[in-house]
Design a protein around this motif. Structure first.
Motif, PDB file in Angstrom:
ATOM      1  N   LEU A   1      18.000  -7.080  -2.249  1.00 30.97           N
ATOM      2  CA  LEU A   1      17.084  -5.946  -2.447  1.00 30.97           C
ATOM      3  C   LEU A   1      17.506  -4.719  -1.661  1.00 30.97           C
ATOM      4  N   GLY A   2      18.403  -4.906  -0.709  1.00 27.59           N
ATOM      5  CA  GLY A   2      18.845  -3.780   0.112  1.00 27.59           C
ATOM      6  C   GLY A   2      17.766  -3.288   1.062  1.00 27.59           C
ATOM      7  N   VAL A   3      16.984  -4.207   1.643  1.00 26.58           N
ATOM      8  CA  VAL A   3      15.901  -3.831   2.550  1.00 26.58           C
ATOM      9  C   VAL A   3      16.050  -4.569   3.865  1.00 26.58           C
ATOM     10  N   ASP A   4      15.363  -4.068   4.870  1.00 32.72           N
ATOM     11  CA  ASP A   4      15.305  -4.707   6.184  1.00 32.72           C
ATOM     12  C   ASP A   4      13.910  -5.303   6.343  1.00 32.72           C
ATOM     13  N   LEU A   5      13.791  -6.615   6.229  1.00 29.20           N
ATOM     14  CA  LEU A   5      12.489  -7.266   6.259  1.00 29.20           C
ATOM     15  C   LEU A   5      11.925  -7.396   7.669  1.00 29.20           C
ATOM     16  N   GLN A   6      12.652  -6.920   8.666  1.00 34.35           N
ATOM     17  CA  GLN A   6      12.099  -6.866  10.008  1.00 34.35           C
ATOM     18  C   GLN A   6      11.539  -5.478  10.311  1.00 34.35           C
ATOM     19  N   ASP A   7      11.553  -4.620   9.300  1.00 34.41           N
ATOM     20  CA  ASP A   7      10.941  -3.297   9.414  1.00 34.41           C
ATOM     21  C   ASP A   7       9.575  -3.351   8.728  1.00 34.41           C
ATOM     22  N   VAL A   8       8.531  -2.981   9.459  1.00 34.60           N
ATOM     23  CA  VAL A   8       7.170  -3.145   8.965  1.00 34.60           C
ATOM     24  C   VAL A   8       6.926  -2.349   7.690  1.00 34.60           C
ATOM     25  N   TRP A   9       7.545  -1.151   7.568  1.00 36.55           N
ATOM     26  CA  TRP A   9       7.351  -0.325   6.370  1.00 36.55           C
ATOM     27  C   TRP A   9       7.965  -0.989   5.140  1.00 36.55           C
ATOM     28  N   GLN A  10       9.220  -1.399   5.284  1.00 40.07           N
ATOM     29  CA  GLN A  10       9.904  -1.989   4.135  1.00 40.07           C
ATOM     30  C   GLN A  10       9.289  -3.334   3.763  1.00 40.07           C
ATOM     31  N   ARG A  11       8.847  -4.070   4.739  1.00 38.16           N
ATOM     32  CA  ARG A  11       8.188  -5.356   4.475  1.00 38.16           C
ATOM     33  C   ARG A  11       6.906  -5.142   3.653  1.00 38.16           C
ATOM     34  N   ALA A  12       6.148  -4.117   4.021  1.00 37.83           N
ATOM     35  CA  ALA A  12       4.915  -3.811   3.296  1.00 37.83           C
ATOM     36  C   ALA A  12       5.210  -3.411   1.854  1.00 37.83           C
ATOM     37  N   LEU A  13       6.271  -2.653   1.645  1.00 37.77           N
ATOM     38  CA  LEU A  13       6.607  -2.200   0.294  1.00 37.77           C
ATOM     39  C   LEU A  13       7.070  -3.352  -0.583  1.00 37.77           C
ATOM     40  N   VAL A  14       7.866  -4.250  -0.034  1.00 39.92           N
ATOM     41  CA  VAL A  14       8.309  -5.402  -0.817  1.00 39.92           C
ATOM     42  C   VAL A  14       7.106  -6.280  -1.183  1.00 39.92           C
ATOM     43  N   GLY A  15       6.185  -6.471  -0.230  1.00 43.19           N
ATOM     44  CA  GLY A  15       4.979  -7.237  -0.534  1.00 43.19           C
ATOM     45  C   GLY A  15       4.165  -6.591  -1.640  1.00 43.19           C
ATOM     46  N   LEU A  16       4.038  -5.259  -1.591  1.00 41.89           N
ATOM     47  CA  LEU A  16       3.310  -4.541  -2.646  1.00 41.89           C
ATOM     48  C   LEU A  16       4.022  -4.700  -3.986  1.00 41.89           C
ATOM     49  N   ALA A  17       5.343  -4.606  -3.991  1.00 38.89           N
ATOM     50  CA  ALA A  17       6.097  -4.739  -5.238  1.00 38.89           C
ATOM     51  C   ALA A  17       5.902  -6.127  -5.856  1.00 38.89           C
ATOM     52  N   LEU A  18       5.895  -7.161  -5.043  1.00 42.06           N
ATOM     53  CA  LEU A  18       5.682  -8.519  -5.564  1.00 42.06           C
ATOM     54  C   LEU A  18       4.299  -8.647  -6.198  1.00 42.06           C
ATOM     55  N   GLN A  19       3.296  -8.062  -5.556  1.00 37.62           N
ATOM     56  CA  GLN A  19       1.937  -8.152  -6.090  1.00 37.62           C
ATOM     57  C   GLN A  19       1.818  -7.343  -7.376  1.00 37.62           C
ATOM     58  N   VAL A  20       2.400  -6.144  -7.392  1.00 31.08           N
ATOM     59  CA  VAL A  20       2.356  -5.295  -8.593  1.00 31.08           C
ATOM     60  C   VAL A  20       3.088  -5.971  -9.746  1.00 31.08           C
TER      61      VAL A  20
END
Length: 640
Positions: free
Chosen positions: A491-510
């Motif tokens: 995904l090209g994200v850093d899952l230890q970054d709170v912002w990017q983690r929140a966005l990936v979680g939102l994308a999964l729910q959407v």
């Protein structure tokens, strides 16, 4: 003991003989089911009176020499028979038929579903347990003078009683050694003198006896007890065996046989209960991993129809860890099998109760009993979710966990989740679905065999720490960590970054809500899909709960997010004591129904981002326009 005749009559299991059996085979004793792994030899002490289930693709069934060896081992292990796990329409090879017939091993067929094997095992074990209980009750009535000996130490009491009425020294020896003795010192000495004869009788099995004359003029008589092999051996040593002593022996042999059989049945029943606990935990783990059909198949072994409703409410009962096993069993006994009750595989102080909502009044009954359990003792807390479909079990668990966070702050220690509108539901579905599809495309383009484990791990890994995620999925923590790292790289994200983690979680729910929609040609930036009146209204309502507290909770929370949820760094940013920061976070937990603090520092792995921060990050971005770190800009823009 149960027989093959009973086994083939168990409803819905479809156990059947491959060929018409001789009458004697129908009466073969059958105490349970033993599943033979392809790479293992059957263990002789575990196949006795067991229906051995073999997969049809087991290489030993196609190799003549290995097939002969397998049948010989089953005969030596006194297996009841061999059952091939066949699909409908599958034929049994002639060579297998010939070898089974040559060795005198009953050849059966059963469906390939493990849940049906468990149903068969449970039916046989329950029947065996029931038979032994009836036998023990009958002997208790016949031997009135021994009726008070039906306690845990009953075997020792019977032996002691026999010694007292016959003026004898008595020992009972099993494969586990001498388990009961009266006048232990002298009795043990006499037993040593006869140990070779005792071993011979034990190996010979039921209905054997022997008499020995000792050097001191006394007599010893040996009797096998029960029908097992090796058999327990009762040794009685006295001056003479009068009619009264012989009569007492006749009664005691039957009573000891029943007592030992009942103890063995209780041990088997205990093992069955342990197996049911494992199945319930597996059902819950499968639901958390999104494998609803597999969970339904596994739940058939507990109680058919348990998950047919498709809609359920999840409760989490928090109890002191040492009390959890007993309370799990108590809840199971009181509530029954229509609810899935299991120890949480992730947290040692939680019990998860998943209750179907359309089965009679089980939901109200369950809630009443759980509230009673909670109020029975201090240190217990109860959180309940809103109604969710089975494929939303992870969301239901989060709801219950959020309610539990609130319950821990309330005097009554009980709270049910107050349903709130989720951010994913107020977004423009078309635009948000396009953004989520674009962000998650590297995962969805993978083959299913690789995609599904990554998505299941990612969904749980955004909510639980790595070790907890691994336990929930039933895999090794290194495997869970590797999958998270692989998903992040794709995904090209850093899952230890709170912002990017929140966005990936939102994308999964959407994505879960909009997968049926056709994506737009142009991919919008996340800043665009969050810049709508509906989203701003959601963010103001969500954060507005903080305003009921006079303290500067908003300031503390924004600093906490900028500090990557680290307490010490947050305290420096806002100029407060770390203890005050924790107090603010606990207050926010109750108001927002979000877990923001872990129990102890030792439970939080390095780099783990508290999942309760996800909605906070997005709400503060919408309301206050919080400046995002440069590393997040590509994710926010939707570009690569």
């Amino acid at each position: 003991m149960s027989t093959l005749k009973l086994a083939i009559s168990v409803p819905d299991v479809r156990l059947r003989f491959v060929e018409d059996p001789p009458a004697a085979q129908m009466e073969r004793p059958s105490a349970g089911v033993y599943v033979l792994a392809p790479a293992h030899l059957p263990e002789r002490d575990k196949t006795r009176h067991q229906i051995v289930i073999v997969q049809p693709d087991d290489p030993r069934l196609t190799d003549g020499r290995h097939l002969t060896d397998l049948m010989s081992l089953l005969v030596a292990g006194q297996a009841t028979g061999v059952a091939l796990a066949l699909r409908d329409g599958t034929e049994v090879a002639d060579e297998v038929r010939r070898e089974a017939h040559r060795h005198g091993v009953p050849l059966l067929a059963i469906g390939p579903e493990p849940a049906k094997w468990m149903c068969l095992h449970r039916a046989l074990t329950d029947d065996h347990h029931s038979r032994m209980q009836r036998t023990a009750e009958l002997h208790s009535q016949l031997i009135e003078q021994l009726r008070h000996l039906g306690r845990t130490e009953g075997t020792q009491r019977i032996v002691s009683w026999l010694a007292s009425v016959s003026d004898a020294e008595v020992t009972l020896t099993t494969a586990r050694g001498t388990i009961a003795a009266a006048a232990p010192a002298s009795a043990a000495t006499a037993t040593v003198l006869a140990r070779e004869r005792i071993a011979e009788l034990a190996a010979a099995g039921r209905g054997r006896s022997a008499a020995l004359d000792l050097a001191d003029g006394r007599q010893m008589r040996l009797f096998t007890v029960g029908s097992t092999t090796p058999a327990p051996v009762l040794a009685v040593t006295c001056q003479s065996f009068c009619v009264e002593v012989s009569a007492a022996l006749a009664r005691v042999l039957d009573l000891l046989a029943a007592r030992l059989a009942l103890e063995e049945a209780e041990r088997r029943h205990s093992r069955l209960q342990s197996g049911e606990h494992v199945v319930r935990e597996a059902v819950f783990s499968l639901l958390m991993a999104g494998q609803v059909n597999a969970a339904k198949s596994a739940a058939v072994g507990l109680d058919p129809g348990t998950l047919d409703a498709g809609i359920a409410r999840t409760f989490i009962l928090k109890v002191p860890p040492p009390q959890r096993p007993a309370i799990v069993q108590q809840c199971h006994d009181e509530i029954g099998t229509k609810a899935v009750i299991t120890a949480c595989p992730t947290y040692p102080d939680r019990i998860v109760i998943l209750v179907p909502s359309t089965i009679g009044d089980i939901e109200a009954t369950t809630l009443s009993k759980l509230v009673t359990h909670t109020h029975t003792a201090p240190g217990r807390f109860l959180g309940g979710s809103a109604l969710h479909t089975l494929d939303e079990t992870p969301t239901a668990y989060q709801d219950a966990a959020r309610a539990l966070t609130v319950a821990e702050r309330l005097p009554g220690r009980v709270h049910c989740y107050v349903t709130e509108i989720q951010l994913a539901y107020v977004l423009d579905q078309q635009h948000a679905g396009t953004w989520a599809t674009h962000l998650l495309r590297p995962l969805h383009e993978l083959p299913a065999s690789r995609r599904e484990p990554l998505l299941a791990t990612l969904r749980l890994g955004l909510v639980f720490p790595p070790a907890a995620t691994a336990r929930m999925l039933g895999t090794h923590r290194n495997t869970a960590a590797r999958r998270m790292a692989e998903a992040a790289a794709l995904l090209g994200v850093d899952l230890q970054d709170v912002w990017q983690r929140a966005l990936v979680g939102l994308a999964l729910q959407v994505r879960a809500e909009t997968a049926h929609l056709q994506s737009d040609a142009d991919t919008p930036a996340v800043t665009d899909i969050l810049d709508t009146p509906e989203v701003r209204r959601w963010a103001h309502q969500f954060l507005g709960r903080l305003d009921t507290d006079r303290r500067p909770l908003r300031e503390t929370l924004t600093a906490w997010i900028r500090a990557k949820t680290r307490i010490e760094d947050t305290a420096q940013l806002v100029g407060l004591n770390p203890a005050t920061v924790r107090i603010h976070l606990r207050s926010a937990e109750e108001l927002l129904q979000r877990r923001l603090l872990t129990n102890t520092a030792s439970t939080t792995p390095e780099g783990y981002v508290v999942p309760g921060a996800h909605d906070l990050v997005l709400a503060f971005f919408v309301v206050e326009g919080t400046t995002l770190r440069p590393a997040c800009q590509e994710v926010l823009s939707g570009s690569r």
